[in-house]
Design an enzyme around this catalytic site. Structure first.
Site, PDB file in Angstrom:
ATOM      1  CG  HIS A  44      -1.904   1.074   1.284  1.00  0.00           C
ATOM      2  ND1 HIS A  44      -2.375   1.619   2.458  1.00  0.00           N
ATOM      3  CD2 HIS A  44      -2.530   1.761   0.291  1.00  0.00           C
ATOM      4  CE1 HIS A  44      -3.232   2.588   2.183  1.00  0.00           C
ATOM      5  NE2 HIS A  44      -3.331   2.695   0.883  1.00  0.00           N
ATOM      6  CG  ASN A  50      -6.844   4.318   3.888  1.00  0.00           C
ATOM      7  OD1 ASN A  50      -6.816   5.537   3.811  1.00  0.00           O
ATOM      8  ND2 ASN A  50      -6.287   3.533   2.988  1.00  0.00           N
TER       9      ASN A  50
HETATM   10  P1  NAD Z   1      -7.441   5.945 -10.578  1.00  0.00           P
HETATM   11  O1  NAD Z   1      -8.900   6.033 -10.816  1.00  0.00           O
HETATM   12  O2  NAD Z   1      -6.598   7.168 -10.728  1.00  0.00           O
HETATM   13  O3  NAD Z   1      -6.804   4.827 -11.558  1.00  0.00           O
HETATM   14  C1  NAD Z   1      -7.328   3.535 -11.719  1.00  0.00           C
HETATM   15  C2  NAD Z   1      -6.893   3.027 -13.094  1.00  0.00           C
HETATM   16  O4  NAD Z   1      -7.255   1.634 -13.188  1.00  0.00           O
HETATM   17  C3  NAD Z   1      -7.569   3.741 -14.270  1.00  0.00           C
HETATM   18  O5  NAD Z   1      -6.577   4.273 -15.134  1.00  0.00           O
HETATM   19  C4  NAD Z   1      -8.364   2.636 -14.949  1.00  0.00           C
HETATM   20  O6  NAD Z   1      -8.427   2.765 -16.380  1.00  0.00           O
HETATM   21  C5  NAD Z   1      -7.557   1.402 -14.549  1.00  0.00           C
HETATM   22  N1  NAD Z   1      -8.272   0.146 -14.716  1.00  0.00           N
HETATM   23  C6  NAD Z   1      -9.590  -0.132 -14.494  1.00  0.00           C
HETATM   24  N2  NAD Z   1      -9.837  -1.414 -14.816  1.00  0.00           N
HETATM   25  C7  NAD Z   1      -8.671  -1.974 -15.215  1.00  0.00           C
HETATM   26  C8  NAD Z   1      -8.293  -3.273 -15.678  1.00  0.00           C
HETATM   27  N3  NAD Z   1      -9.179  -4.260 -15.785  1.00  0.00           N
HETATM   28  N4  NAD Z   1      -7.002  -3.486 -16.027  1.00  0.00           N
HETATM   29  C9  NAD Z   1      -6.102  -2.478 -15.941  1.00  0.00           C
HETATM   30  N5  NAD Z   1      -6.408  -1.235 -15.519  1.00  0.00           N
HETATM   31  C10 NAD Z   1      -7.673  -0.988 -15.160  1.00  0.00           C
HETATM   32  O7  NAD Z   1      -7.281   5.296  -9.128  1.00  0.00           O
HETATM   33  P2  NAD Z   1      -6.043   5.448  -8.092  1.00  0.00           P
HETATM   34  O8  NAD Z   1      -6.295   6.586  -7.191  1.00  0.00           O
HETATM   35  O9  NAD Z   1      -4.748   5.354  -8.854  1.00  0.00           O
HETATM   36  O10 NAD Z   1      -6.254   4.131  -7.202  1.00  0.00           O
HETATM   37  C11 NAD Z   1      -5.799   2.863  -7.652  1.00  0.00           C
HETATM   38  C12 NAD Z   1      -5.713   1.919  -6.450  1.00  0.00           C
HETATM   39  O11 NAD Z   1      -4.799   2.448  -5.480  1.00  0.00           O
HETATM   40  C13 NAD Z   1      -7.044   1.713  -5.706  1.00  0.00           C
HETATM   41  O12 NAD Z   1      -7.100   0.383  -5.251  1.00  0.00           O
HETATM   42  C14 NAD Z   1      -6.923   2.687  -4.539  1.00  0.00           C
HETATM   43  O13 NAD Z   1      -7.705   2.305  -3.443  1.00  0.00           O
HETATM   44  C15 NAD Z   1      -5.446   2.570  -4.225  1.00  0.00           C
HETATM   45  N6  NAD Z   1      -4.847   3.705  -3.502  1.00  0.00           N
HETATM   46  C16 NAD Z   1      -5.202   4.991  -3.822  1.00  0.00           C
HETATM   47  C17 NAD Z   1      -4.614   6.052  -3.137  1.00  0.00           C
HETATM   48  C18 NAD Z   1      -4.941   7.475  -3.490  1.00  0.00           C
HETATM   49  O14 NAD Z   1      -4.506   8.384  -2.769  1.00  0.00           O
HETATM   50  N7  NAD Z   1      -5.665   7.725  -4.572  1.00  0.00           N
HETATM   51  C19 NAD Z   1      -3.654   5.806  -2.147  1.00  0.00           C
HETATM   52  C20 NAD Z   1      -3.286   4.489  -1.868  1.00  0.00           C
HETATM   53  C21 NAD Z   1      -3.897   3.446  -2.557  1.00  0.00           C
END
Ligand code: NAD
Length: 282
Positions: free
Chosen positions: A139, A189
Protein backbone atom coordinates in the site's frame (compact mmCIF):
# COMPACT_ATOMS: atom_id res chain seq x y z
CA UNK A 1 19.47 -6.20 -14.36
CA UNK A 2 16.64 -6.03 -11.82
CA UNK A 3 13.67 -8.35 -12.25
CA UNK A 4 10.73 -6.98 -14.22
CA UNK A 5 7.83 -5.39 -12.36
CA UNK A 6 4.35 -5.11 -13.86
CA UNK A 7 1.99 -2.39 -12.64
CA UNK A 8 -1.70 -2.93 -13.43
CA UNK A 9 -3.65 0.34 -13.55
CA UNK A 10 -2.02 3.53 -14.82
CA UNK A 11 -4.06 6.03 -12.78
CA UNK A 12 -2.65 8.39 -10.19
CA UNK A 13 -1.19 5.58 -8.04
CA UNK A 14 -0.09 3.30 -10.89
CA UNK A 15 1.86 6.04 -12.63
CA UNK A 16 3.62 6.95 -9.37
CA UNK A 17 4.50 3.31 -8.68
CA UNK A 18 5.83 2.84 -12.24
CA UNK A 19 7.81 6.10 -11.93
CA UNK A 20 9.40 5.01 -8.63
CA UNK A 21 10.42 1.53 -9.82
CA UNK A 22 11.74 2.80 -13.17
CA UNK A 23 13.81 5.47 -11.43
CA UNK A 24 15.30 2.74 -9.20
CA UNK A 25 16.43 0.76 -12.27
CA UNK A 26 13.61 -1.80 -12.59
CA UNK A 27 12.17 -2.56 -16.03
CA UNK A 28 8.43 -1.87 -15.72
CA UNK A 29 5.41 -3.02 -17.74
CA UNK A 30 2.58 -0.53 -17.16
CA UNK A 31 -0.82 -2.02 -17.97
CA UNK A 32 -4.20 -0.27 -18.30
CA UNK A 33 -7.37 -1.03 -20.24
CA UNK A 34 -7.44 2.61 -21.32
CA UNK A 35 -4.86 3.84 -23.85
CA UNK A 36 -5.76 7.39 -22.76
CA UNK A 37 -4.78 6.52 -19.18
CA UNK A 38 -1.46 5.09 -20.45
CA UNK A 39 -0.71 8.22 -22.49
CA UNK A 40 -1.64 10.46 -19.56
CA UNK A 41 0.51 8.37 -17.20
CA UNK A 42 3.56 8.76 -19.44
CA UNK A 43 3.19 12.53 -19.62
CA UNK A 44 2.53 12.75 -15.85
CA UNK A 45 5.65 10.69 -15.13
CA UNK A 46 7.73 12.89 -17.47
CA UNK A 47 6.38 16.03 -15.77
CA UNK A 48 7.01 14.66 -12.28
CA UNK A 49 10.58 13.62 -13.22
CA UNK A 50 11.14 17.20 -14.46
CA UNK A 51 9.87 18.50 -11.11
CA UNK A 52 12.30 16.22 -9.24
CA UNK A 53 15.16 17.46 -11.44
CA UNK A 54 14.20 21.09 -10.79
CA UNK A 55 14.21 20.45 -7.04
CA UNK A 56 17.62 18.78 -7.28
CA UNK A 57 16.21 15.44 -6.03
CA UNK A 58 17.50 13.55 -9.09
CA UNK A 59 20.08 14.14 -11.85
CA UNK A 60 18.82 15.52 -15.17
CA UNK A 61 20.35 12.49 -16.90
CA UNK A 62 18.05 10.11 -14.97
CA UNK A 63 14.87 11.16 -16.78
CA UNK A 64 15.17 9.55 -20.22
CA UNK A 65 16.55 6.18 -18.98
CA UNK A 66 13.71 5.98 -16.42
CA UNK A 67 11.07 6.69 -19.10
CA UNK A 68 12.74 4.17 -21.45
CA UNK A 69 12.41 1.44 -18.78
CA UNK A 70 8.59 1.71 -18.89
CA UNK A 71 6.72 -0.32 -21.50
CA UNK A 72 2.97 0.22 -21.97
CA UNK A 73 0.43 -2.56 -22.49
CA UNK A 74 -3.35 -2.92 -22.53
CA UNK A 75 -3.85 -6.50 -21.28
CA UNK A 76 -2.74 -8.48 -18.23
CA UNK A 77 -1.04 -11.10 -20.44
CA UNK A 78 1.80 -8.55 -20.75
CA UNK A 79 2.62 -9.29 -17.07
CA UNK A 80 3.74 -12.86 -17.96
CA UNK A 81 7.48 -12.17 -17.51
CA UNK A 82 7.18 -10.12 -14.28
CA UNK A 83 8.65 -11.36 -11.00
CA UNK A 84 6.41 -8.92 -9.09
CA UNK A 85 3.03 -7.57 -10.16
CA UNK A 86 1.56 -4.58 -8.35
CA UNK A 87 -2.13 -4.11 -9.02
CA UNK A 88 -3.28 -0.49 -8.75
CA UNK A 89 -6.55 -0.58 -10.69
CA UNK A 90 -9.75 1.10 -9.47
CA UNK A 91 -10.93 0.30 -5.91
CA UNK A 92 -13.63 -2.17 -6.96
CA UNK A 93 -13.62 -5.61 -5.28
CA UNK A 94 -15.16 -7.47 -8.27
CA UNK A 95 -12.56 -5.93 -10.60
CA UNK A 96 -9.66 -6.87 -8.33
CA UNK A 97 -10.96 -10.45 -7.87
CA UNK A 98 -11.15 -10.81 -11.67
CA UNK A 99 -7.69 -9.32 -12.19
CA UNK A 100 -6.04 -11.60 -9.61
CA UNK A 101 -7.64 -14.74 -11.05
CA UNK A 102 -6.37 -13.68 -14.50
CA UNK A 103 -2.89 -12.68 -13.28
CA UNK A 104 -2.53 -16.00 -11.46
CA UNK A 105 -2.96 -17.73 -14.84
CA UNK A 106 -0.42 -15.65 -16.76
CA UNK A 107 2.55 -15.11 -14.41
CA UNK A 108 5.26 -17.65 -13.58
CA UNK A 109 4.90 -19.96 -10.54
CA UNK A 110 7.33 -17.95 -8.39
CA UNK A 111 5.93 -14.50 -9.17
CA UNK A 112 4.51 -12.42 -6.32
CA UNK A 113 1.14 -10.73 -6.81
CA UNK A 114 0.78 -7.53 -4.76
CA UNK A 115 -2.16 -5.17 -4.52
CA UNK A 116 -2.13 -1.47 -3.73
CA UNK A 117 -5.73 -1.64 -2.49
CA UNK A 118 -6.59 0.92 0.18
CA UNK A 119 -9.06 -1.30 1.97
CA UNK A 120 -10.09 -4.54 0.27
CA UNK A 121 -9.18 -7.73 2.15
CA UNK A 122 -5.82 -9.18 1.04
CA UNK A 123 -6.97 -12.59 2.28
CA UNK A 124 -10.07 -12.46 0.06
CA UNK A 125 -8.08 -11.29 -2.99
CA UNK A 126 -5.51 -14.05 -2.35
CA UNK A 127 -8.34 -16.60 -2.20
CA UNK A 128 -9.08 -15.89 -5.87
CA UNK A 129 -5.67 -17.32 -6.80
CA UNK A 130 -3.87 -20.65 -6.43
CA UNK A 131 -0.91 -18.90 -4.77
CA UNK A 132 -2.28 -17.21 -1.62
CA UNK A 133 1.15 -17.55 0.01
CA UNK A 134 2.55 -15.28 -2.73
CA UNK A 135 -0.18 -12.61 -2.53
CA UNK A 136 0.42 -9.52 -0.38
CA UNK A 137 -0.62 -5.89 0.06
CA UNK A 138 1.85 -3.17 -0.96
CA UNK A 139 0.00 0.00 0.00
CA UNK A 140 1.83 3.03 -1.37
CA UNK A 141 0.94 6.59 -0.38
CA UNK A 142 0.00 9.41 -2.73
CA UNK A 143 2.05 11.00 -4.36
CA UNK A 144 4.15 7.82 -4.58
CA UNK A 145 7.49 9.36 -5.66
CA UNK A 146 7.40 11.72 -2.63
CA UNK A 147 5.99 9.56 0.16
CA UNK A 148 8.27 7.23 2.14
CA UNK A 149 5.73 4.79 3.57
CA UNK A 150 4.68 1.43 2.14
CA UNK A 151 2.23 -0.52 4.31
CA UNK A 152 3.12 -4.18 3.72
CA UNK A 153 -0.05 -6.14 4.47
CA UNK A 154 0.04 -9.85 5.17
CA UNK A 155 -3.02 -11.86 4.22
CA UNK A 156 -3.85 -14.90 6.33
CA UNK A 157 -1.79 -17.19 4.08
CA UNK A 158 1.00 -14.78 3.01
CA UNK A 159 4.34 -16.52 3.59
CA UNK A 160 7.32 -15.17 5.51
CA UNK A 161 9.39 -15.46 2.30
CA UNK A 162 6.93 -13.30 0.32
CA UNK A 163 6.86 -10.72 3.11
CA UNK A 164 10.67 -10.65 3.27
CA UNK A 165 11.01 -10.25 -0.52
CA UNK A 166 8.49 -7.41 -0.71
CA UNK A 167 10.03 -5.69 2.31
CA UNK A 168 13.48 -5.86 0.68
CA UNK A 169 12.13 -4.51 -2.64
CA UNK A 170 10.38 -1.63 -0.88
CA UNK A 171 13.71 -0.68 0.72
CA UNK A 172 15.49 -1.05 -2.63
CA UNK A 173 13.23 1.63 -4.15
CA UNK A 174 13.93 3.95 -1.22
CA UNK A 175 10.73 3.39 0.76
CA UNK A 176 10.15 2.52 4.41
CA UNK A 177 8.04 -0.65 4.68
CA UNK A 178 5.86 -1.20 7.74
CA UNK A 179 4.34 -4.65 8.24
CA UNK A 180 0.70 -4.83 9.29
CA UNK A 181 -2.00 -7.52 9.33
CA UNK A 182 -5.09 -7.81 7.19
CA UNK A 183 -8.01 -6.01 8.84
CA UNK A 184 -10.36 -3.55 7.11
CA UNK A 185 -8.53 -0.33 6.24
CA UNK A 186 -5.24 -1.79 7.59
CA UNK A 187 -3.66 0.96 9.74
CA UNK A 188 -3.36 4.05 7.53
CA UNK A 189 -6.97 4.27 6.36
CA UNK A 190 -8.54 2.94 9.55
CA UNK A 191 -7.20 6.03 11.27
CA UNK A 192 -7.19 8.54 8.40
CA UNK A 193 -10.68 7.97 6.95
CA UNK A 194 -12.66 8.64 10.15
CA UNK A 195 -10.78 11.97 10.39
CA UNK A 196 -11.61 12.89 6.77
CA UNK A 197 -15.22 11.79 7.31
CA UNK A 198 -15.53 13.91 10.46
CA UNK A 199 -14.16 16.91 8.55
CA UNK A 200 -16.84 16.34 5.87
CA UNK A 201 -19.52 16.28 8.61
CA UNK A 202 -18.15 19.60 9.89
CA UNK A 203 -18.67 21.10 6.39
CA UNK A 204 -22.16 19.55 6.09
CA UNK A 205 -23.25 20.84 9.50
CA UNK A 206 -21.85 24.30 8.80
CA UNK A 207 -19.36 24.13 11.67
CA UNK A 208 -16.81 25.90 9.49
CA UNK A 209 -15.74 26.37 5.86
CA UNK A 210 -13.38 23.81 4.25
CA UNK A 211 -10.61 26.44 4.36
CA UNK A 212 -11.17 27.03 8.09
CA UNK A 213 -11.27 23.28 8.89
CA UNK A 214 -8.06 22.64 6.98
CA UNK A 215 -6.35 25.62 8.58
CA UNK A 216 -7.25 24.37 12.07
CA UNK A 217 -5.74 20.97 11.32
CA UNK A 218 -2.63 22.34 9.57
CA UNK A 219 -1.73 24.96 12.14
CA UNK A 220 -3.24 23.28 15.20
CA UNK A 221 -2.04 19.72 14.62
CA UNK A 222 0.94 20.47 12.39
CA UNK A 223 -0.49 18.38 9.54
CA UNK A 224 1.17 19.37 6.23
CA UNK A 225 -2.23 19.19 4.48
CA UNK A 226 -5.72 19.63 5.96
CA UNK A 227 -8.09 16.61 5.85
CA UNK A 228 -10.32 18.06 3.11
CA UNK A 229 -7.42 19.00 0.82
CA UNK A 230 -6.06 15.50 1.47
CA UNK A 231 -9.45 13.94 0.62
CA UNK A 232 -9.45 15.88 -2.68
CA UNK A 233 -5.97 14.50 -3.39
CA UNK A 234 -6.94 10.90 -2.57
CA UNK A 235 -10.22 11.14 -4.55
CA UNK A 236 -13.62 11.46 -2.85
CA UNK A 237 -14.87 8.30 -4.62
CA UNK A 238 -11.93 6.38 -3.16
CA UNK A 239 -12.68 7.82 0.32
CA UNK A 240 -16.33 6.67 0.12
CA UNK A 241 -15.26 3.22 -1.11
CA UNK A 242 -12.84 2.84 1.83
CA UNK A 243 -15.44 4.01 4.38
CA UNK A 244 -17.91 1.46 2.97
CA UNK A 245 -15.33 -1.29 3.49
CA UNK A 246 -14.62 -0.10 7.06
CA UNK A 247 -18.32 -0.03 7.89
CA UNK A 248 -19.17 -3.43 6.41
CA UNK A 249 -15.91 -5.09 7.51
CA UNK A 250 -15.94 -3.85 11.09
CA UNK A 251 -19.72 -3.72 11.42
CA UNK A 252 -19.71 -0.40 13.22
CA UNK A 253 -21.96 2.47 12.03
CA UNK A 254 -19.37 4.98 13.24
CA UNK A 255 -17.63 4.44 9.88
CA UNK A 256 -20.67 5.40 7.73
CA UNK A 257 -19.69 7.79 4.95
CA UNK A 258 -20.89 11.36 5.44
CA UNK A 259 -23.90 12.09 3.14
CA UNK A 260 -22.13 15.18 1.81
CA UNK A 261 -19.20 13.01 0.62
CA UNK A 262 -21.66 10.74 -1.20
CA UNK A 263 -23.42 13.75 -2.72
CA UNK A 264 -20.14 15.16 -4.08
CA UNK A 265 -19.28 11.78 -5.62
CA UNK A 266 -22.77 11.54 -7.17
CA UNK A 267 -22.20 14.99 -8.70
CA UNK A 268 -18.88 13.88 -10.18
CA UNK A 269 -16.94 16.06 -7.69
CA UNK A 270 -14.17 13.56 -7.10
CA UNK A 271 -11.42 15.97 -6.01
CA UNK A 272 -8.34 16.98 -7.94
CA UNK A 273 -8.75 14.33 -10.62
CA UNK A 274 -12.10 15.86 -11.71
CA UNK A 275 -10.95 19.44 -10.94
CA UNK A 276 -13.64 19.86 -8.29
CA UNK A 277 -14.02 18.46 -4.79
CA UNK A 278 -14.15 20.40 -1.52
CA UNK A 279 -12.11 22.95 -3.50
CA UNK A 280 -12.13 23.96 -7.18
CA UNK A 281 -8.92 23.15 -9.16
CA UNK A 282 -8.79 25.30 -12.29
P1 NAD B 1 -7.44 5.95 -10.58
O1 NAD B 1 -8.90 6.03 -10.82
O2 NAD B 1 -6.60 7.17 -10.73
O3 NAD B 1 -6.80 4.83 -11.56
C1 NAD B 1 -7.33 3.54 -11.72
C2 NAD B 1 -6.89 3.03 -13.09
O4 NAD B 1 -7.25 1.63 -13.19
C3 NAD B 1 -7.57 3.74 -14.27
O5 NAD B 1 -6.58 4.27 -15.13
C4 NAD B 1 -8.36 2.64 -14.95
O6 NAD B 1 -8.43 2.77 -16.38
C5 NAD B 1 -7.56 1.40 -14.55
N1 NAD B 1 -8.27 0.15 -14.72
C6 NAD B 1 -9.59 -0.13 -14.49
N2 NAD B 1 -9.84 -1.41 -14.82
C7 NAD B 1 -8.67 -1.97 -15.22
C8 NAD B 1 -8.29 -3.27 -15.68
N3 NAD B 1 -9.18 -4.26 -15.79
N4 NAD B 1 -7.00 -3.49 -16.03
C9 NAD B 1 -6.10 -2.48 -15.94
N5 NAD B 1 -6.41 -1.23 -15.52
C10 NAD B 1 -7.67 -0.99 -15.16
O7 NAD B 1 -7.28 5.30 -9.13
P2 NAD B 1 -6.04 5.45 -8.09
O8 NAD B 1 -6.30 6.59 -7.19
O9 NAD B 1 -4.75 5.35 -8.85
O10 NAD B 1 -6.25 4.13 -7.20
C11 NAD B 1 -5.80 2.86 -7.65
C12 NAD B 1 -5.71 1.92 -6.45
O11 NAD B 1 -4.80 2.45 -5.48
C13 NAD B 1 -7.04 1.71 -5.71
O12 NAD B 1 -7.10 0.38 -5.25
C14 NAD B 1 -6.92 2.69 -4.54
O13 NAD B 1 -7.71 2.31 -3.44
C15 NAD B 1 -5.45 2.57 -4.23
N6 NAD B 1 -4.85 3.70 -3.50
C16 NAD B 1 -5.20 4.99 -3.82
C17 NAD B 1 -4.61 6.05 -3.14
C18 NAD B 1 -4.94 7.48 -3.49
O14 NAD B 1 -4.51 8.38 -2.77
N7 NAD B 1 -5.66 7.72 -4.57
C19 NAD B 1 -3.65 5.81 -2.15
C20 NAD B 1 -3.29 4.49 -1.87
C21 NAD B 1 -3.90 3.45 -2.56
Amino acid sequence: MADRVAVVGAGQMGNGIAHTFALSGFPVTLIDVSTDALAKARSTIAGNLDRQIKKGAIEAGAKEPALARITDATGVSAASDAALVIEAASEDPALKFRLFAALDEVVGPHAILATNTSSISITTIAGRTRRPQRVIGMHFMNPVPMMALVEVIRGLATSDATTATVTAIAKQIGKTPVEVNDYPGFVANRILMPMINEAAYCVMEGVATPEAIDTVMRLGMNHPLGPLALADLIGLDTCVAILDVLQSGLGDPKYRACPLLRKYVAAGWLGRKSRRGFYPYD
